[in-house]
Design a protein around this motif. Structure first.
Motif, mmCIF file in Angstrom:
data_model
loop_
_atom_site.group_PDB
_atom_site.id
_atom_site.type_symbol
_atom_site.label_atom_id
_atom_site.label_comp_id
_atom_site.label_asym_id
_atom_site.label_seq_id
_atom_site.Cartn_x
_atom_site.Cartn_y
_atom_site.Cartn_z
ATOM 1 N N LEU A 205 6.870 -8.543 10.699
ATOM 2 C CA LEU A 205 7.677 -7.382 10.360
ATOM 3 C C LEU A 205 7.027 -6.647 9.197
ATOM 4 N N VAL A 206 6.866 -5.335 9.364
ATOM 5 C CA VAL A 206 6.306 -4.496 8.319
ATOM 6 C C VAL A 206 7.376 -3.494 7.902
ATOM 7 N N ALA A 207 7.548 -3.352 6.610
ATOM 8 C CA ALA A 207 8.526 -2.412 6.067
ATOM 9 C C ALA A 207 7.828 -1.123 5.650
ATOM 10 N N VAL A 208 8.486 0.002 5.915
ATOM 11 C CA VAL A 208 7.991 1.326 5.538
ATOM 12 C C VAL A 208 9.123 2.053 4.827
ATOM 13 N N MET A 209 8.917 2.346 3.558
ATOM 14 C CA MET A 209 9.931 3.013 2.748
ATOM 15 C C MET A 209 9.423 4.388 2.342
ATOM 16 N N SER A 210 10.215 5.431 2.593
ATOM 17 C CA SER A 210 9.845 6.796 2.235
ATOM 18 C C SER A 210 10.372 7.124 0.842
ATOM 19 N N MET A 211 9.482 7.630 -0.014
ATOM 20 C CA MET A 211 9.838 7.937 -1.399
ATOM 21 C C MET A 211 9.555 9.419 -1.675
ATOM 22 N N PRO A 212 10.562 10.183 -2.141
ATOM 23 C CA PRO A 212 10.402 11.629 -2.347
ATOM 24 C C PRO A 212 9.791 11.962 -3.708
ATOM 25 N N ALA A 213 8.669 11.328 -4.038
ATOM 26 C CA ALA A 213 8.012 11.545 -5.329
ATOM 27 C C ALA A 213 6.556 11.118 -5.212
ATOM 28 N N SER B 113 0.828 -1.201 0.000
ATOM 29 C CA SER B 113 0.000 0.000 0.000
ATOM 30 C C SER B 113 0.863 1.251 0.000
ATOM 31 N N LEU B 114 0.282 2.335 -0.469
ATOM 32 C CA LEU B 114 0.982 3.604 -0.611
ATOM 33 C C LEU B 114 0.264 4.672 0.199
ATOM 34 N N VAL B 115 1.009 5.344 1.077
ATOM 35 C CA VAL B 115 0.469 6.445 1.866
ATOM 36 C C VAL B 115 0.922 7.743 1.219
ATOM 37 N N LEU B 116 -0.021 8.534 0.745
ATOM 38 C CA LEU B 116 0.310 9.777 0.065
ATOM 39 C C LEU B 116 0.695 10.846 1.078
ATOM 40 N N LEU B 117 1.736 11.625 0.747
ATOM 41 C CA LEU B 117 2.233 12.698 1.612
ATOM 42 C C LEU B 117 2.156 14.028 0.864
ATOM 43 N N ASP B 118 1.652 15.063 1.546
ATOM 44 C CA ASP B 118 1.649 16.383 0.920
ATOM 45 C C ASP B 118 3.063 16.801 0.539
ATOM 46 N N ASN B 119 4.030 16.494 1.403
ATOM 47 C CA ASN B 119 5.442 16.767 1.144
ATOM 48 C C ASN B 119 6.256 15.559 1.586
ATOM 49 N N PRO B 120 7.376 15.265 0.916
ATOM 50 C CA PRO B 120 8.194 14.115 1.315
ATOM 51 C C PRO B 120 8.611 14.205 2.777
ATOM 52 N N ALA B 121 8.563 13.077 3.465
ATOM 53 C CA ALA B 121 8.939 13.023 4.879
ATOM 54 C C ALA B 121 9.313 11.592 5.221
ATOM 55 N N LYS C 254 -9.013 13.211 -6.251
ATOM 56 C CA LYS C 254 -8.213 13.520 -7.432
ATOM 57 C C LYS C 254 -7.344 14.743 -7.201
ATOM 58 N N ALA C 255 -7.877 15.753 -6.496
ATOM 59 C CA ALA C 255 -7.095 16.951 -6.194
ATOM 60 C C ALA C 255 -5.963 16.626 -5.220
ATOM 61 N N VAL C 256 -6.235 15.760 -4.244
ATOM 62 C CA VAL C 256 -5.190 15.337 -3.311
ATOM 63 C C VAL C 256 -4.083 14.613 -4.060
ATOM 64 N N ALA C 257 -4.471 13.734 -4.979
ATOM 65 C CA ALA C 257 -3.481 13.006 -5.757
ATOM 66 C C ALA C 257 -2.636 13.955 -6.598
ATOM 67 N N ALA C 258 -3.249 14.997 -7.136
ATOM 68 C CA ALA C 258 -2.525 15.937 -7.994
ATOM 69 C C ALA C 258 -1.519 16.772 -7.214
ATOM 70 N N ARG C 259 -1.823 17.060 -5.931
ATOM 71 C CA ARG C 259 -0.948 17.969 -5.178
ATOM 72 C C ARG C 259 0.134 17.260 -4.374
ATOM 73 N N HIS C 260 -0.016 15.962 -4.091
ATOM 74 C CA HIS C 260 0.936 15.326 -3.178
ATOM 75 C C HIS C 260 2.307 15.209 -3.835
ATOM 76 N N ARG C 261 3.343 15.226 -2.992
ATOM 77 C CA ARG C 261 4.711 15.281 -3.503
ATOM 78 C C ARG C 261 5.604 14.148 -2.989
ATOM 79 N N GLY C 262 5.078 13.288 -2.154
ATOM 80 C CA GLY C 262 5.850 12.164 -1.652
ATOM 81 C C GLY C 262 4.923 11.044 -1.227
ATOM 82 N N HIS C 263 5.502 9.885 -0.910
ATOM 83 C CA HIS C 263 4.666 8.796 -0.422
ATOM 84 C C HIS C 263 5.495 7.796 0.370
ATOM 85 N N LEU C 264 4.798 6.968 1.123
ATOM 86 C CA LEU C 264 5.391 5.857 1.854
ATOM 87 C C LEU C 264 4.909 4.558 1.234
ATOM 88 N N ILE C 265 5.804 3.601 1.082
ATOM 89 C CA ILE C 265 5.443 2.245 0.669
ATOM 90 C C ILE C 265 5.378 1.392 1.926
#
Length: 270
Positions: A71-79, A19-27, A99-110
């Motif tokens: 064990l759960v893995a969490v990877m931060s991706m700056p895109a 799963s992918l967690v959308l982030l407004d800004n990479p973190a 759709k607007a949230v998807a257009a504005r987000h700039r990072g995500h977690l896997i």
């Protein structure tokens, strides 16, 4: 291969519940803080083997978190996540702002459980718990794309994920599976999106007898049964709540949904 790269490769190959967690800004999450929130929200889970302050601090930047025996893995991706027009079109009926949230987000977690040992329902519960804890500790979280099929807002995930270990009907089925209506000539139908992460197929149910509400109840009931028991409904079986109710189930690639593998159900006479 670096440890982080090995974990990422394992995620891509091993988990249909990635799963992918959308982030407004990479973190990058502080995993020690996530672990504290995780166990506060779900005290039924066993704490990490080492729980002294030094151990938690040392694990703050770890890509792994222990959740019970998993064990759960969490990877931060700056895109941003890859764009999927179908995902956001499906989400629009329950999340118009998606759709607007998807257009504005700039990072995500896997986010995904490592390995293949857990049953899909337990893996979904554990992964959902971790995502809820991530959202609780990271104000940058704005949405979740579950298993590539279902998109939901972060605030809904934060609330509903508290019940991820509850028995049915209280666990958050709606975070994992969408049920979408459609027309088939003079008949109506419903198709799931997300069930395939559990049992390899979706449900496509067409009826000329049921109301839309009753149809959704049938589809949800069958989906939950499959999630809890696996692919126990075989090609050609008939199912129903009574001896007089005969619903035929066929394994096929959907004619209406681009060859999607489905349990095709109809309540026509068989």
């Amino acid at each position: 291969m670096p440890v982080a790269a090995w974990i990422f490769a394992d995620l891509l190959m091993s988990s249909s519940l990635l799963s992918l967690v959308l982030l407004d800004n990479p973190a990058t999450p502080d995993m020690s803080a996530v672990a504290e929130i995780l166990h506060a929200r779900h005290p039924e889970l066993a704490r990490e083997p080492r729980d002294d302050a030094a151990a938690w601090q040392a694990q703050a930047n770890s890509p792994l978190i222990r959740c019970g025996n998993a064990l759960v893995a969490v990877m931060s991706m700056p895109a941003p996540i890859p764009h999927d027009e179908g995902l956001w079109a499906r989400a629009a009926s329950t999340w118009p702002e998606g759709k607007a949230v998807a257009a504005r987000h700039r990072g995500h977690l896997i986010v995904s459980m490592l390995g293949k040992g857990e049953q899909p329902l337990q893996a979904a519960r554990v992964t959902t718990a971790v995502i809820g804890a991530l959202i609780a500790t990271m104000p940058e979280c704005c949405g979740v794309a579950w298993a590539g099929r279902v998109a939901r807002p972060a605030d809904l995930w934060l609330e509903a994920s508290r019940d991820c270990f509850a028995p049915y009907p209280n666990y958050p089925f709606g975070l994992w599976v969408d049920t979408l209506p459609f027309r088939s000539g003079a008949k109506i139908g419903a198709v799931t999106m997300g069930l395939s992460a559990f049992v390899g197929r979706e449900i496509e149910f067409v009826t000329g007898k049921l109301t839309l509400s009753a149809l959704f109840d049938k589809v949800t009931g069958l989906a939950v049964y499959l999630i809890e028991h696996g692919s126990v409904v075989k090609d050609g079986d008939t199912i129903g709540a009574s001896a007089s109710e005969r619903i035929q189930v066929r394994y096929k690639n959907s004619d209406a949904f681009g060859g999607l593998p489905v349990f095709y159900c109809t309540d026509d006479s068989v």
